[in-house]
Design a protein around this motif. Structure first.
Motif, PDB file in Angstrom:
ATOM      1  N   GLY A 132     -30.167 -13.980  -0.810  1.00 46.08           N
ATOM      2  CA  GLY A 132     -31.100 -15.091  -0.834  1.00 46.08           C
ATOM      3  C   GLY A 132     -30.869 -16.058  -1.967  1.00 46.08           C
ATOM      4  O   GLY A 132     -30.026 -15.855  -2.846  1.00 46.08           O
ATOM      5  N   SER A 133     -31.659 -17.114  -1.962  1.00 47.62           N
ATOM      6  CA  SER A 133     -31.478 -18.190  -2.938  1.00 47.62           C
ATOM      7  C   SER A 133     -32.116 -17.901  -4.285  1.00 47.62           C
ATOM      8  O   SER A 133     -31.787 -18.545  -5.284  1.00 47.62           O
ATOM      9  CB  SER A 133     -32.053 -19.494  -2.382  1.00 47.62           C
ATOM     10  OG  SER A 133     -33.444 -19.352  -2.085  1.00 47.62           O
ATOM     11  N   TYR A 134     -33.049 -16.961  -4.328  1.00 48.45           N
ATOM     12  CA  TYR A 134     -33.656 -16.617  -5.617  1.00 48.45           C
ATOM     13  C   TYR A 134     -32.696 -15.743  -6.405  1.00 48.45           C
ATOM     14  O   TYR A 134     -32.245 -14.698  -5.923  1.00 48.45           O
ATOM     15  CB  TYR A 134     -34.982 -15.871  -5.425  1.00 48.45           C
ATOM     16  CG  TYR A 134     -35.591 -15.461  -6.744  1.00 48.45           C
ATOM     17  CD1 TYR A 134     -36.285 -16.377  -7.516  1.00 48.45           C
ATOM     18  CD2 TYR A 134     -35.415 -14.172  -7.240  1.00 48.45           C
ATOM     19  CE1 TYR A 134     -36.809 -16.019  -8.756  1.00 48.45           C
ATOM     20  CE2 TYR A 134     -35.937 -13.805  -8.469  1.00 48.45           C
ATOM     21  CZ  TYR A 134     -36.629 -14.731  -9.219  1.00 48.45           C
ATOM     22  OH  TYR A 134     -37.132 -14.373 -10.447  1.00 48.45           O
ATOM     23  N   VAL A 135     -32.384 -16.152  -7.631  1.00 46.25           N
ATOM     24  CA  VAL A 135     -31.473 -15.388  -8.470  1.00 46.25           C
ATOM     25  C   VAL A 135     -32.061 -15.283  -9.877  1.00 46.25           C
ATOM     26  O   VAL A 135     -32.384 -16.287 -10.503  1.00 46.25           O
ATOM     27  CB  VAL A 135     -30.075 -16.032  -8.551  1.00 46.25           C
ATOM     28  CG1 VAL A 135     -29.161 -15.202  -9.458  1.00 46.25           C
ATOM     29  CG2 VAL A 135     -29.452 -16.160  -7.165  1.00 46.25           C
ATOM     30  N   SER A 136     -32.204 -14.062 -10.335  1.00 47.47           N
ATOM     31  CA  SER A 136     -32.577 -13.773 -11.719  1.00 47.47           C
ATOM     32  C   SER A 136     -31.654 -12.676 -12.211  1.00 47.47           C
ATOM     33  O   SER A 136     -31.268 -11.791 -11.447  1.00 47.47           O
ATOM     34  CB  SER A 136     -34.033 -13.301 -11.806  1.00 47.47           C
ATOM     35  OG  SER A 136     -34.311 -12.768 -13.094  1.00 47.47           O
ATOM     36  N   GLN A 137     -31.286 -12.706 -13.467  1.00 51.87           N
ATOM     37  CA  GLN A 137     -30.444 -11.651 -14.021  1.00 51.87           C
ATOM     38  C   GLN A 137     -31.249 -10.413 -14.385  1.00 51.87           C
ATOM     39  O   GLN A 137     -30.682  -9.394 -14.789  1.00 51.87           O
ATOM     40  CB  GLN A 137     -29.676 -12.171 -15.246  1.00 51.87           C
ATOM     41  CG  GLN A 137     -28.601 -13.177 -14.894  1.00 51.87           C
ATOM     42  CD  GLN A 137     -27.593 -12.627 -13.890  1.00 51.87           C
ATOM     43  OE1 GLN A 137     -26.892 -11.642 -14.155  1.00 51.87           O
ATOM     44  NE2 GLN A 137     -27.526 -13.243 -12.714  1.00 51.87           N
ATOM     45  N   ASN A 138     -32.572 -10.494 -14.222  1.00 52.21           N
ATOM     46  CA  ASN A 138     -33.450  -9.355 -14.501  1.00 52.21           C
ATOM     47  C   ASN A 138     -33.900  -8.751 -13.185  1.00 52.21           C
ATOM     48  O   ASN A 138     -34.670  -9.363 -12.430  1.00 52.21           O
ATOM     49  CB  ASN A 138     -34.655  -9.806 -15.323  1.00 52.21           C
ATOM     50  CG  ASN A 138     -35.597  -8.659 -15.666  1.00 52.21           C
ATOM     51  OD1 ASN A 138     -35.342  -7.497 -15.335  1.00 52.21           O
ATOM     52  ND2 ASN A 138     -36.690  -8.984 -16.328  1.00 52.21           N
TER      53      ASN A 138
END
Length: 463
Positions: A289-295
């Motif tokens: 998906g388009s949501y990206v977080s490194q956490n």
């Protein structure tokens, strides 16, 4: 040396998000059941207008739990109350982590005193098995795993077949099969009906928005029972539902099937990660998906976020209770997003014009990872995730199930970012592409008016 468990896999990867976003597990395969029996449009329409037969015999784990401590174990792992949960009843079973985030869910059947069967996806089944083995509980576990995604010509055998008869004509079909009135079984209670001269165990259900039954029995009897249902169903507009249409029914009824299991962090969860094999669902699953977080914790959801708030009962001790008691219960809520048809059409048009390369939208189910998180934007700021996406022929609309901030109201227009950043991840299901913003109207759960007003049990509305 190759990693032996999930904990070692995570350490070797360095970053959990990168590991899961670039998983090489490939496309999800709904095992054994034919993709279509007629066509997926007619099969979707049948659960609204006539009746359907769902074959659920292959895609879920069956976990048989028996022993003096069976209830104690399951109550310790569930946000649900076990008060009044007597034999011949079933419930949706939801476990959470020590920090109160959802691990998964499934259906728990109370078969007889000290005997249960859990039916669902791998994360919850693994969590139950881990505590049964390590928690000092006097229980025995038998696992009947989901059927192989690719049997490669080898015979597939389960302990039980599992079917559902659903839709407005389900009652008439069941009564003709039974040779008499449909048994007076209350919602999510169990009883028996007669099919083809056999007494078959049944659960009162309502997956498609109208009263129906889930039935099961020895796998070797499955074909005979199915053939009897199909034969009687011919006069009632019954459609067998294939694997393409099956999972899209939840778009109308409102259940989010596969949030990311909240197991990748936390010192208290370390023993579980060390127990999980390196080839487990949790170690190999894909995040898209388009949501990206490194956490990775930014992908965790609470029961309140995805509509399970009514299940949370503080009348018993369970893992995650203390965290849930302190948690903000109103931060986010579950909604349906109805996608703008013109914007969706632009994505399809890009397959032919060559002007843009938008991420392909597969129909009728458009997910391309085990757990899907597309960014939802409201008034220019991130406002949640769109988590399960597909097309409803009944509604003539692309729909997705989402969890959004509390100030995002029903009727508001939001934007869904479709496609992954930077041209896409390295998942095998992802081609090189551009992102596009797709408008959507925030809508109720369930989206289907029939399901919203008639769904038995009502938790989807109450949540």
């Amino acid at each position: 040396m190759s990693p032996r468990n999930l904990e070692e896999v995570l350490k070797a990867a360095g970053n959990t998000v990168d590991l899961l976003r670039n998983s090489q597990i490939g496309a999800y395969v709904y095992p054994v059941v034919a993709p279509e029996f007629s066509n997926w449009r007619s099969e979707q329409e049948a659960w609204r207008k006539s009746a359907v037969l769902f074959d659920q015999s292959h895609h879920m784990v069956d976990l048989f739990i028996e022993g003096p401590d069976a209830t104690k174990l399951l109550s310790y792992l569930a946000i649900n109350s076990f008060e009044g949960f007597t034999p011949e009843k079933a419930k949706q079973f939801v476990p959470v982590s020590y920090d109160g985030h959802v691990i998964g869910d499934g259906i728990l059947f109370h078969l007889s005193p000290n005997k249960y069967v859990f039916v669902g996806r791998a994360p919850s089944a693994n969590w139950i098995m881990f505590h049964a083995e390590t928690g000092g509980f006097d229980v025995q576990i038998i696992k009947d795993d989901r059927s192989p995604s690719r049997p490669m010509g080898k015979p597939v055998v389960r302990q039980y077949y599992r079917y559902q008869i659903q839709g407005p004509n389900a009652k008439a079909i069941i009564e003709e099969l039974n040779g008499g009135p449909m048994p007076d079984i209350k919602f999510f209670n169990m009883g028996y009906i007669n099919i083809a001269g056999r007494q078959v165990r049944a659960l009162r259900h309502g997956m498609a928005g109208a009263p129906g039954l889930e039935i099961w029995g020895p796998y070797g009897e499955g074909d005979e029972v199915k053939n009897a249902i199909v034969e009687v169903g011919k006069n009632h507009g019954l459609h067998q539902v294939g694997s393409r249409a099956y999972a899209t029914n939840t778009l109308e009824s409102g259940w989010i099937p596969s949030p990311l299991p909240a197991v990748y962090t936390g010192e208290k969860m370390k023993a579980f990660r060390e127990w999980l094999p390196a080839a487990s669902y949790e170690a190999t699953g894909a995040l898209g998906g388009s949501y990206v977080s490194q956490n990775i914790e930014d992908y965790y959801v609470s029961p309140y976020d995805i509509g399970y708030g009514p299940f949370v009962k503080f009348d018993h001790d369970f893992i995650g209770r203390e965290a849930l008691e302190k948690m903000d219960k109103t931060k986010r809520r579950k909604v349906t997003l109805a996608w703008n048809g013109e914007d969706v059409a632009k994505v399809f048009a890009s397959m032919f014009t060559g002007e843009n390369r938008y991420k392909y939208i597969d129909l009728p189910l458009s997910n391309y990872a085990n757990s899907n998180y597309d960014k939802v934007v409201a008034d220019g700021h991130d406002a949640g995730f769109s988590m399960f996406t597909g097309y409803s022929y009944n509604e003539r609309s692309m729909l997705s199930l989402a969890t959004v901030d509390a100030d995002v109201k029903i009727g508001n227009e939001v934007k869904i970012v479709w496609g992954e950043p930077d041209g896409g991840s390295r998942k095998t299901t992802v081609e090189r592409h551009e992102q596009i913003e797709i408008r959507a109207i925030v809508s109720p759960v369930p989206y289907s008016k029939t399901a919203r007003e008639a769904y038995e049990g009502g938790w989807r509305v109450k949540g």
